[in-house]
Design a protein around this motif. Structure first.
Motif, short mmCIF file in Angstrom:
data_model
loop_
_atom_site.label_atom_id
_atom_site.label_comp_id
_atom_site.label_asym_id
_atom_site.label_seq_id
_atom_site.Cartn_x
_atom_site.Cartn_y
_atom_site.Cartn_z
N UNK A 12 10.29 -4.58 13.35
CA UNK A 12 8.84 -4.49 13.31
C UNK A 12 8.28 -5.20 12.09
N UNK A 13 6.96 -5.17 11.96
CA UNK A 13 6.25 -5.88 10.90
C UNK A 13 6.18 -5.00 9.66
N UNK A 14 7.03 -5.29 8.68
CA UNK A 14 7.08 -4.57 7.41
C UNK A 14 7.16 -3.06 7.65
N UNK A 15 6.32 -2.26 6.99
CA UNK A 15 6.42 -0.81 7.06
C UNK A 15 6.07 -0.25 8.45
N UNK A 16 5.38 -1.05 9.26
CA UNK A 16 5.06 -0.58 10.62
C UNK A 16 6.31 -0.30 11.44
N UNK A 17 7.44 -0.86 11.02
CA UNK A 17 8.68 -0.64 11.76
C UNK A 17 9.23 0.77 11.58
N UNK A 18 8.79 1.48 10.54
CA UNK A 18 9.39 2.76 10.19
C UNK A 18 8.77 3.92 10.96
N UNK A 19 9.53 5.01 11.10
CA UNK A 19 8.93 6.24 11.63
C UNK A 19 7.79 6.69 10.74
N UNK A 20 6.67 7.08 11.33
CA UNK A 20 5.48 7.43 10.56
C UNK A 20 5.74 8.56 9.56
N UNK A 21 6.68 9.43 9.87
CA UNK A 21 6.96 10.54 8.99
C UNK A 21 7.55 10.15 7.65
N UNK A 22 7.96 8.91 7.51
CA UNK A 22 8.53 8.45 6.24
C UNK A 22 7.46 8.00 5.25
N UNK A 23 6.22 7.92 5.69
CA UNK A 23 5.13 7.50 4.80
C UNK A 23 5.04 8.45 3.60
N UNK A 24 5.04 7.87 2.41
CA UNK A 24 4.91 8.66 1.19
C UNK A 24 6.18 9.35 0.72
N UNK A 25 7.32 9.01 1.32
CA UNK A 25 8.57 9.72 0.99
C UNK A 25 9.64 8.81 0.37
N UNK A 26 9.40 7.50 0.31
CA UNK A 26 10.46 6.58 -0.11
C UNK A 26 10.55 6.52 -1.64
N UNK A 27 11.76 6.63 -2.13
CA UNK A 27 11.99 6.53 -3.58
C UNK A 27 12.21 5.10 -4.03
N UNK A 28 12.71 4.28 -3.11
CA UNK A 28 13.07 2.91 -3.49
C UNK A 28 12.90 1.99 -2.29
N UNK A 29 12.14 0.92 -2.49
CA UNK A 29 12.00 -0.12 -1.48
C UNK A 29 12.47 -1.43 -2.09
N UNK A 30 13.40 -2.09 -1.43
CA UNK A 30 13.89 -3.40 -1.85
C UNK A 30 13.46 -4.41 -0.80
N UNK A 31 12.82 -5.50 -1.22
CA UNK A 31 12.31 -6.47 -0.26
C UNK A 31 12.58 -7.89 -0.74
N UNK A 32 13.44 -8.59 -0.01
CA UNK A 32 13.60 -10.03 -0.24
C UNK A 32 12.72 -10.75 0.78
N UNK A 33 11.42 -10.61 0.59
CA UNK A 33 10.43 -11.20 1.50
C UNK A 33 10.32 -12.70 1.24
N UNK A 34 9.81 -13.46 2.22
CA UNK A 34 9.64 -14.91 1.99
C UNK A 34 8.61 -15.17 0.89
N UNK A 35 8.93 -16.13 0.00
CA UNK A 35 7.97 -16.44 -1.07
C UNK A 35 7.85 -17.94 -1.35
N UNK A 36 8.35 -18.76 -0.43
CA UNK A 36 8.20 -20.21 -0.58
C UNK A 36 6.81 -20.61 -0.08
N UNK A 37 6.00 -21.30 -0.89
CA UNK A 37 4.70 -21.78 -0.39
C UNK A 37 4.89 -22.68 0.83
N UNK A 38 3.98 -22.58 1.77
CA UNK A 38 4.11 -23.33 3.03
C UNK A 38 4.35 -24.82 2.78
#
Length: 263
Positions: A149-175
C-alpha cells in the motif's frame, strides 16, 4: 562416462569484467563462478553482467549488514550506506519496540532489525507489488508481515499512534537527476524506488506527516537522505511537529535524519 570438470578461466573473466567497468572485478568474478555450474552458465552470467544487469539480480541476493538478502529482478538493491539507517534506528530503539520498515523494498532493514531489537511487533510495507513479494520471501520465515500500500495507508488502522520506530529508505533522488543515475539503478530498478519528485523530498514529506500520526509519543522515525537535503528535511520534520537530528557517516558517505515525536 565421467562428467567433465568445470574449470573456469578466472583471469580472463576478471579482465572482461574490469573492461566493462566493474570496479570490484575480482570479487564479482568469484561470485559469478560460485553461482555457475558449467562454462556455459558462467558465460551467460558474464554476458548479462557486462551488459549492465546488476550483480545482485544475477545472483538472486545482496549482502547487507553481513546477511544475504534475496533480491528479485526489478527490486531496489539494498546499498551498503543504508546500514547507517539501521544503526541509527538500533541506537534509538527502546526495549521490545513496535517497528515498521516503510518503503521496505527487499525487506533488508527489517531482517536486520528483527535480529537486533527483538521487537514485540515488526512489519514492513511497500507500494510496489514486486518488492512486496520479495520482502515476503525474506520476512515470512521470520513471522514478519509485509503489507502492500501507499506508505502508512498499508497498515492496519489500529496501529495508528502505537509505533515506537519507523525506518524508511524512501526515494530521495530529484526527478531531474534520475537520468544521471548509474545504469544498474536507472534501467533495472523500479522508478518508484528512486524518484523523489522535483527536489527529492516529495515522498519524505509525506513520511514526516504520517509519522506524526502513527508514532507513539516518544517514538522515532529514521530516514535516509543526501547530506545536501538534510537541512531542508529537518525543517519538514519540525513543521510536522517532530524533533529532528542529523546522523552522518563519512566513511559510508551516508546521511540519515532522525525525528522524535514529543511526549
Amino acid at each position: 562416462m565421467a562428467s567433465t570438470v568445470f574449470t573456469p578461466d578466472r583471469p580472463a573473466l576478471v579482465q572482461r569484467l574490469r573492461a566493462a567497468g566493474c570496479v570490484f572485478a575480482e570479487d564479482e568474478a568469484d561470485l559469478l563462478i560460485a553461482a555457475a555450474d558449467s562454462a556455459q552458465s558462467l558465460t551467460r552470467l558474464a554476458d548479462r553482467r557486462v551488459a549492465g544487469l546488476p550483480l545482485e539480480h544475477l545472483l538472486g541476493w545482496a549482502e547487507f549488514c553481513g546477511r544475504r538478502i534475496a533480491v528479485h529482478p526489478g527490486v531496489f538493491v539494498p546499498r551498503g550506506r543504508t546500514a547507517l539507517l539501521v544503526d541509527a534506528a538500533t541506537a534509538l530503539a527502546g526495549p521490545a519496540p513496535a517497528v515498521l520498515d516503510l518503503c521496505c523494498g527487499s525487506g533488508a532493514a527489517a531482517v536486520v532489525l528483527h535480529e537486533r531489537l527483538t521487537p514485540r511487533w515488526l512489519a514492513a510495507a511497500d507500494i510496489d507489488p514486486v518488492a512486496v513479494a520479495c520482502a515476503r520471501r525474506n520476512l515470512e520465515p521470520l513471522g514478519v508481515p509485509v503489507y502492500q500500500g501507499d506508505l502508512f495507508d498499508a497498515l492496519p488502522a489500529g496501529r495508528r499512534g502505537t509505533l515506537d520506530l519507523v525506518v524508511a529508505n524512501a526515494p530521495y533522488v530529484p526527478t531531474a537527476a534520475v537520468a544521471s543515475l548509474p545504469a544498474e539503478a536507472r534501467l533495472y530498478e523500479t522508478p518508484v524506488a528512486l524518484d523523489g519528485g522535483t527536489d527529492g523530498l516529495a515522498v519524505l514529506r509525506r513520511v514526516a506527516c504520517g509519522a506524526a500520526e502513527w508514532l507513539a509519543p516518544g517514538g522515532h522515525v529514521v530516514v535516509e537522505v543526501s547530506v545536501a537535503q538534510a537541512p531542508d528535511l529537518c525543517a519538514v520534520f519540525t513543521a510536522a511537529g517532530l524533533e529532528p537530528a542529523v546522523v552522518r557517516d563519512e566513511e559510508r558517505e551516508a546521511t540519515a535524519v532522525t525525528a522524535r515525536r514529543p511526549g
